[in-house]
Design an enzyme around this catalytic site. Structure first.
Site, mmCIF file in Angstrom:
data_model
loop_
_atom_site.group_PDB
_atom_site.id
_atom_site.type_symbol
_atom_site.label_atom_id
_atom_site.label_comp_id
_atom_site.label_asym_id
_atom_site.label_seq_id
_atom_site.Cartn_x
_atom_site.Cartn_y
_atom_site.Cartn_z
ATOM 1 N N ASN A 60 -7.113 -2.388 14.175
ATOM 2 C CA ASN A 60 -8.549 -2.619 13.951
ATOM 3 C C ASN A 60 -8.791 -3.824 13.039
ATOM 4 O OD1 ASN A 60 -7.729 -1.695 11.487
ATOM 5 N ND2 ASN A 60 -9.036 0.120 11.445
ATOM 6 N N HIS A 79 -7.149 -4.443 10.141
ATOM 7 C CA HIS A 79 -6.931 -4.269 8.701
ATOM 8 C C HIS A 79 -5.674 -4.994 8.246
ATOM 9 C CE1 HIS A 79 -4.609 -0.266 9.477
ATOM 10 N NE2 HIS A 79 -3.720 -1.154 9.090
ATOM 11 N N ASP A 105 0.821 -1.210 0.000
ATOM 12 C CA ASP A 105 0.000 0.000 0.000
ATOM 13 C C ASP A 105 0.856 1.263 0.000
ATOM 14 O OD1 ASP A 105 0.976 -0.458 2.551
ATOM 15 O OD2 ASP A 105 -0.978 -0.813 3.449
ATOM 16 N N GLU A 139 -9.569 -1.653 5.208
ATOM 17 C CA GLU A 139 -10.124 -1.266 6.499
ATOM 18 C C GLU A 139 -11.439 -2.004 6.782
ATOM 19 O OE1 GLU A 139 -8.348 0.404 8.519
ATOM 20 O OE2 GLU A 139 -8.152 2.522 7.976
HETATM 21 C C1 GLP Z 1 -0.353 0.282 8.509
HETATM 22 C C2 GLP Z 1 -0.150 -0.500 7.211
HETATM 23 C C3 GLP Z 1 -0.380 -1.959 7.410
HETATM 24 C C4 GLP Z 1 0.327 -2.445 8.648
HETATM 25 C C5 GLP Z 1 -0.271 -1.781 9.859
HETATM 26 C C6 GLP Z 1 0.295 -2.266 11.182
HETATM 27 O O1 GLP Z 1 -1.601 0.857 8.638
HETATM 28 N N1 GLP Z 1 -0.938 -0.008 6.128
HETATM 29 O O2 GLP Z 1 0.033 -2.657 6.246
HETATM 30 O O3 GLP Z 1 0.249 -3.819 8.756
HETATM 31 O O4 GLP Z 1 -0.062 -0.399 9.728
HETATM 32 O O5 GLP Z 1 1.326 -1.445 11.614
HETATM 33 P P1 GLP Z 1 2.299 -1.758 12.823
HETATM 34 O O6 GLP Z 1 3.157 -2.881 12.355
HETATM 35 O O7 GLP Z 1 3.078 -0.487 13.005
HETATM 36 O O8 GLP Z 1 1.458 -2.108 13.979
#
Ligand code: GLP
Length: 244
Positions: free
Chosen positions: A136, A138, A67, A143
């Protein structure tokens, strides 16, 4: 879903880096799907270390990131692309030609999303898709919603997700773009193998719901229960609510 529990986030990162290096040795043109976020940082650190030690060769590999923020140019230090350069790409022998990223600054979103889908197909599909887990539920930027989008698409970020990404934007959630581009659920699900990573006690409840709760678009990661080749790699903190 198969779960592997590691003592720490670091030992998880080390084990997965070794697994990636092993695959690269067995199949040098492996196609990797990669996430951003805090969770994969130990993995990327370890991959760099293995590469510098001559134990991980990315010379023929290809990568697709999940993304990117919409309206953020590639060279912007706050982009996911810049994050990947800092943590991994700048330090390994991955040819820039084989690094695939969604262009958040595109003027034609539809076309950019189609281009990405085609590029994945032309590469022969993703061999190993590594995923993080949003607080959440995702994955990528898919989302929680009433319905999920199958293919690469433009998506609106929830306030919680914008807050979670604030560190990239001088800790100002209001500065985090409201929209992003993301692989869709089908894009992710076409990967031959998926490894989802979650570390820290704050993810424990989400991990439990993802694995043991109903399959629901309200928790996009729960759909992983339907994939035939998925593993969930967690540290002790994130495994806290699981009955193992
Ligand atoms: C972001 C990314 C996700 C990722 C998520 C978790 O929103 N778009 O791909 O998995 O954060 O992040 P973290 O690893 O910092 O908890």
């Amino acid at each position: 879903m198969r779960v592997r529990v590691f003592a720490t986030a670091e030992s998880l990162g080390r084990a997965l880096a070794l697994e990636v290096a092993r695959r690269l040795a067995a199949k040098p043109d492996t196609v990797l799907g990669l996430p951003t976020g805090r969770t994969p940082i130990p993995l990327y650190r370890e991959l760099v270390r293995l590469h510098l030690a001559g134990r991980a060769d990315f010379g023929r590999a290809a990568t697709f990131n999940l993304d990117e923020f919409l309206g953020v140019v590639t060279l912007d230090p706050r982009s996911y692309r810049a994050f990947m350069q800092r943590h991994l790409f700048d330090h390994i022998n991955l040819s820039p030609r084989r690094i695939q990223f969604l262009n958040g600054a595109t003027r034609d979103v539809e076309r950019e999303c189609r281009r990405y889908e085609r590029a994945i197909a032309r590469a022969g599909g993703i061999d190993l898709q590594i995923l993080g887990l949003g607080m959440n539920g995702h994955i990528g930027f898919n989302e929680p919603a009433r319905a999920l989008v199958a293919r690469t698409h433009r998506t609106r970020l929830t306030p919680a997700t914008r807050r979670a990404n604030a560190t990239l934007f001088e800790n100002r959630a209001s500065a985090v773009p409201r929209e992003a581009l993301s692989m869709g659920m089908a894009t992710i699900f076409h990967a031959r193998q998926i490894v989802l990573l979650a570390t820290g006690a704050t993810k424990a409840r989400c991990v439990q719901r993802m694995m043991a709760g109903p399959v629901t678009p309200r928790l996009p990661a729960s759909f992983l229960q339907l994939h035939r080749n998925v593993e969930v790699w967690v540290d002790r903190g994130a495994a806290g609510n699981l009955e193992l």
